[in-house]
Structures are given as structure tokens and as C-alpha cells.
Design a protein around this motif. Structure first.
Motif, PDB file in Angstrom:
ATOM      1  N   ASP A   6       0.742  -1.295  -0.143  1.00 62.75           N
ATOM      2  CA  ASP A   6       0.067   0.029  -0.025  1.00 62.75           C
ATOM      3  C   ASP A   6       0.716   1.293  -0.088  1.00 62.75           C
ATOM      4  N   LYS A  24       0.977   1.687   9.219  1.00 66.75           N
ATOM      5  CA  LYS A  24       1.099   0.212   9.696  1.00 66.75           C
ATOM      6  C   LYS A  24      -0.116   0.263  10.746  1.00 66.75           C
ATOM      7  N   ARG A  25       0.009   0.997  11.614  1.00 66.13           N
ATOM      8  CA  ARG A  25      -0.910   0.805  12.712  1.00 66.13           C
ATOM      9  C   ARG A  25      -2.297   1.189  12.265  1.00 66.13           C
ATOM     10  N   LEU A  26      -2.588   1.921  10.914  1.00 64.58           N
ATOM     11  CA  LEU A  26      -4.067   2.133  10.531  1.00 64.58           C
ATOM     12  C   LEU A  26      -4.356   0.625   9.959  1.00 64.58           C
ATOM     13  N   GLY A  27      -3.551  -0.183   9.681  1.00 66.83           N
ATOM     14  CA  GLY A  27      -4.100  -1.477   9.053  1.00 66.83           C
ATOM     15  C   GLY A  27      -3.472  -1.502   7.413  1.00 66.83           C
ATOM     16  N   PHE A  28      -2.579  -0.663   7.180  1.00 66.52           N
ATOM     17  CA  PHE A  28      -1.945  -0.878   5.720  1.00 66.52           C
ATOM     18  C   PHE A  28      -0.631  -1.540   5.656  1.00 66.52           C
ATOM     19  N   ASP A  29      -0.481  -2.190   4.510  1.00 70.63           N
ATOM     20  CA  ASP A  29       0.709  -2.891   4.161  1.00 70.63           C
ATOM     21  C   ASP A  29       1.878  -2.015   3.918  1.00 70.63           C
ATOM     22  N   GLU A 108       6.390  -3.572  15.540  1.00 72.33           N
ATOM     23  CA  GLU A 108       5.270  -3.101  14.734  1.00 72.33           C
ATOM     24  C   GLU A 108       4.970  -3.649  13.469  1.00 72.33           C
TER      25      GLU A 108
END
Length: 485
Positions: A6, A24-29, A108
């Protein structure tokens, strides 16, 4: 490393870490790329904020110890710079325990690749012989110290903030070229450690981006500690490995001896390794990334943050917390479904910075030039610390606070702050309350009605309003109050 992400962040300094971890913490690759593990943390950890502030801390302790002789203590001995630098490296190592590739992979869940990245397409990069792509790529590649190019420099061992902390012997004579924040912080620190320090600055005052009053006060304090200044001057050549030819403001030439020279004259950029043309990314005439108000390059899928974003229309801010601002702006826009009409432009209206000399200089918000440019009416109010009890007992009556505020109205308690500058010990801490006041539009009345424990240093944030408000009460209102009484 996967075939597609992403988002890819190139550079693992303050900007790259903020963008990569946030997304990353928002769910993205997310893929994070850095040249080598030791460079994770960027300038801030390795060459800038962390080592410089550790050195400043030690120099302050040494200075305070020497100052204590006025009270009868006897201090002797010289500073062992090797021991000082060992302390600096120990502080870095503590932070590096949670700023390294293995930690970010485990804690993370980030994909971290160590190697040099280069574009091979508009959304495709190659690193370590492997190719991958992403919907969006953020360049967080930082900046480099600007070099001093004068005759004879090739015979001189020149230090910048990148290798200054490799010194293990205290120079007897330190020549600092550049009178900006790095020059002032390191110049004072080495003077306090025991070096004879001479600063050569091309402007007619130090810290030319600060208010003149703040520059003047700091220069006097540094001169009192023994720092020598040659302002409006330039190093035009090196006669030999330990002598600089300095052209003074009056046109005369002075030969300044030195053992070590520290160059702190600005920042520059190098993007050669990235192969930007293959991604359709242009540079401006200063060699910076050409960006729009949204930190977007000429490739709509590639953005910049941190020092690499110096070419943004809002201007350059070479600070770690500027990288944090860039990252939050980018993340907000990247996850916004509205597109440019609803995206957030980069703005420094609520930005602040601190120069960590002693006294510190803290500046925040909109200043005089900003307000005049926007045709905003304002008043300039000044608070001298000469009669502040905390300043008196701790010997900093020279300190000063300058605020730019709304013009006084019939209700003096309604005045809001636009911005200002502090010059005082711990100014960076004292100013935080005012920064919050600007962001949340607090008024003079909010400060006036707050009861500060006596004699906290931050009482000055209330004291600056007291005389102004009481003196500004209209006569008719005074009569009305007396009648009601």
C-alpha cells in the motif's frame, strides 16, 4: 519483501518512521527502506538532536560546576572529551534499542529492507536486486550538510554535525563557520567544555531567523562566556591546515587560528541514487524536490516528508518535529476519501522551534512578518523578567518574552495570541502553554484567571497580561465597577 505494498517509505529517519508506523498501525501494508541498520533513526538519533543535546547536557553540568566557585567551591581539572563522547554514545545506544530494523519488524510488524532504493518506474522501486511496487511512495531521504568550498579547504579536516561527535580530544581552538542554531549550540557547548571558540557568521547578527532582540541577548550571554564573534564576515580561504583567512565586515582580512573547524552553513540534497527521472520526479532550480502544497512531487503517487520536503511552497523547516508534521499531514490526506478539494495543505501557522543554547530561544506561531504579509492587525507586547521573582532568585533577569497579539478591544480579557518568542532558561518548556493557547484560541482572560503556584517559572505567561489588562480597562468601565461596588 512482497511484490506490492500500500505504501513504501524510503528513509527511516523521523519522517519515514512516522509515516511507516502510522500507516501500519492503521492497517496498511507498508515497506520501510533504509541504507543500513545504523542509519535507522536518521539524523536525529545518529548525528543531530540526540547526540547534540546529550553533549549540551554535559557541557551545562561542567559550566554549572565552574560557576559554583563563586560560592566557595574549588573546581580544577580538564574535561576528558573521550569520556564525554562515550556518554553521548551510551545515550544513543539506549534509544537505538527501540530504533532498529529488527525491533520495527517485531514490534510494529513492518517490512524493513536494508539497502539502497532506486526507481525503475513511476510506482516501482528496486532494492538489493529485488523489485516491488506500491500505490504510494514517500521520500524521506533527509538532507546533507552544505560544504564549505574555499581555497585551501582540501588541507583542512572539516567537521560537520555528522562527524563532530567522533572527536575524542577537546580542541584548544574551535572555529565555527555559521551562526545558526547548530553553530550556536555547539559553539557554546565546546566553550563550556574548555575550547576557545570563534564564530564566523555571514549575517550581521546570530540566528538571523529569530527576532533581533533575542539574537542580541543570546550573543551577549555567549560573549560573557568567552565566545568570540566575527559577524558580517566570511571565511574566504585557508592559509594552512590551522589558519583561516576571514574577510571582515569592514573589508579587512583577519587570520584566525584553529585546531578544529566546524562548518554549519546550511543544508543540501543528493537524490542521484534514487533515479528520479525514471519515475517522472522533477527537481527545482535549487536541487530540491519540486512539491505542491500537499507534499506531492510531479509524480502524483510519490510524496516527500522531513528535510526532503524543503521544496514545498510553505518552505523548509529542518526539524524532527517538522517531519512529524509532514507525516501527519500526509497520513491524513492519504486516508481521506475526498481528494484534493478536501485534502489538508501543509501549514506552519502553528509551528514552533527551540534553539537549545542557554538561555534557550523558543519561537512559535505567526510573527510580525507573517502578520504584516497577511494584513492582520496586531500589537506587540513585551515582558522583561527583571522583576520576575523566579528570574531574580535564579539569576536570569535578562530574559524576555515578546508576543504578537490581537489589538486591545473594549474587553481586554478577550485578546488572543498569534505567536511570539521567548528567550530564557528552559524557554522550550515555558512556551508550551502558549503554543496550546494559539492552537485552541485561548484568551488573555484564560491566563489572567489561572492561579499559578508561586514561584513557578511559567507564571510569566500570566504576568505579561496583568499590567496590560489592568491598564487597558476603559475609564467608563472603571466608573461602572466603582458604582456597582
Amino acid at each position: 519483501m512482497k511484490q506490492h505494498y500500500d505504501l513504501i517509505a524510503i528513509g527511516a529517519g523521523s519522517a519515514g518512521l512516522s509515516v511507516a508506523i502510522g500507516m501500519k498501525r492503521l492497517g496498511f501494508d507498508v515497506l520501510l527502506i533504509e541504507r543500513n541498520d545504523h542509519r535507522v533513526g536518521g539524523d536525529c538519533l545518529n548525528d543531530g538532536c540526540v547526540p547534540s543535546k546529550a553533549l549540551i547536557y554535559v557541557s551545562r553540568m561542567v559550566h554549572q560546576a565552574r560557576q559554583s566557585t563563586r560560592f566557595g567551591l574549588k573546581i580544577d581539572g580538564d574535561v576528558d572529551l573521550a569520556t564525554v563522547m562515550q556518554y553521548v554514545r551510551e545515550r544513543q545506544d539506549i534509544i537505538r534499542e527501540h530504533e532498529n530494523a529488527a525491533y520495527f519488524r517485531q514490534a510494529e510488524g513492518l517490512d524493513v529492507e536494508l539497502g539502497t532504493a532506486r526507481f525503475v518506474g513511476s510506482q516501482e522501486i528496486e532494492v538489493n536486486g529485488q523489485r516491488t511496487s506500491a500505490k504510494n511512495i514517500v521520500l524521506c531521504t533527509g538532507s546533507l550538510p552544505q560544504q564549505l568550498n574555499v581555497p585551501g579547504v582540501e588541507h583542512v579536516k572539516v567537521y560537520t554535525h555528522q562527524n563532530l561527535f567522533d572527536l575524542d580530544q577537546l580542541p584548544k581552538r574551535l572555529l565555527v563557520v555559521g551562526a545558526g542554531p547548530i553553530g550556536m549550540e555547539m559553539g557554546q557547548a565546546f566553550r563550556r567544555l574548555g575550547s576557545d571558540v570563534t564564530v564566523v557568521g555571514s549575517d550581521d547578527r546570530i540566528l538571523s531567523k529569530e527576532l533581533p532582540e533575542a539574537s542580541t541577548i543570546l550573543q551577549k550571554r555567549l560573549e560573557a562566556e568567552g565566545v568570540a564573534f566575527r559577524l558580517g564576515a566570511k571565511v574566504t580561504a585557508f592559509a594552512d591546515a590551522h589558519t583561516a583567512e576571514v574577510t571582515l565586515a569592514n573589508g579587512e582580512t583577519e587570520h584566525v587560528p584553529f585546531d578544529v573547524v566546524l562548518v554549519a552553513i546550511g543544508r543540501t540534497f543528493r537524490f542521484d541514487d534514487l533515479n528520479l527521472p525514471s519515475a517522472g520526479i522533477d527537481l527545482d532550480d535549487k536541487g530540491r524536490l519540486k512539491l505542491n502544497d500537499y507534499l506531492q512531487t510531479t509524480n502524483p503517487h510519490v510524496f516527500a516528508a522531513g528535510d526532503a520536503a524543503a521544496g514545498a511552497p510553505a518552505g523548509a523547516r529542518y526539524f524532527s518535529h517538522a517531519a512529524e508534521l509532514h507525516a501527519s499531514t500526509l497520513i491524513t490526506n492519504l486516508i481521506s476519501p475526498g481528494g484534493k478539494p478536501f485534502d489538508k495543505k501543509l501549514s506552519y501557522d502553528n509551528f514552533s522551534w527551540v534553539t537549545f543554547t542557554e538561555p534557550e530561544i523558543a519561537t512559535f506561531g505567526l510573527l510580525e512578518d507573517d502578520l504584516n504579509e497577511r494584513d492582520i492587525a496586531f500589537e506587540r507586547i513585551v515582558y522583561d523578567f527583571a522583576h520576575d521573582d523566579r528570574a531574580v532568585v535564579e539569576d536570569y533577569e535578562y530574559a524576555k518574552m515578546i508576543l504578537f497579539v490581537e489589538p486591545q478591544s473594549i474587553n481586554p480579557f478577550s485578546t488572543k495570541i498569534f505567536g511570539g518568542t521567548f528567550i530564557a532558561p528552559n524557554a522550550g518548556e515555558l512556551v508550551q502553554e502558549l503554543i496550546l493557547a494559539v492552537q485552541h484560541k485561548l484568551t488573555a482572560g484564560d491566563f489572567f484567571n489561572k492561579i499559578y503556584p508561586y514561584p513557578t517559572a511559567s507564571r510569566v505567561n500570566k504576568n505579561i497580561w496583568t499590567d496590560r489588562i489592568l491598564e487597558g480597562v476603559p475609564g467608563v468601565l472603571k466608573k461602572a465597577v466603582k458604582w456597582l461596588y
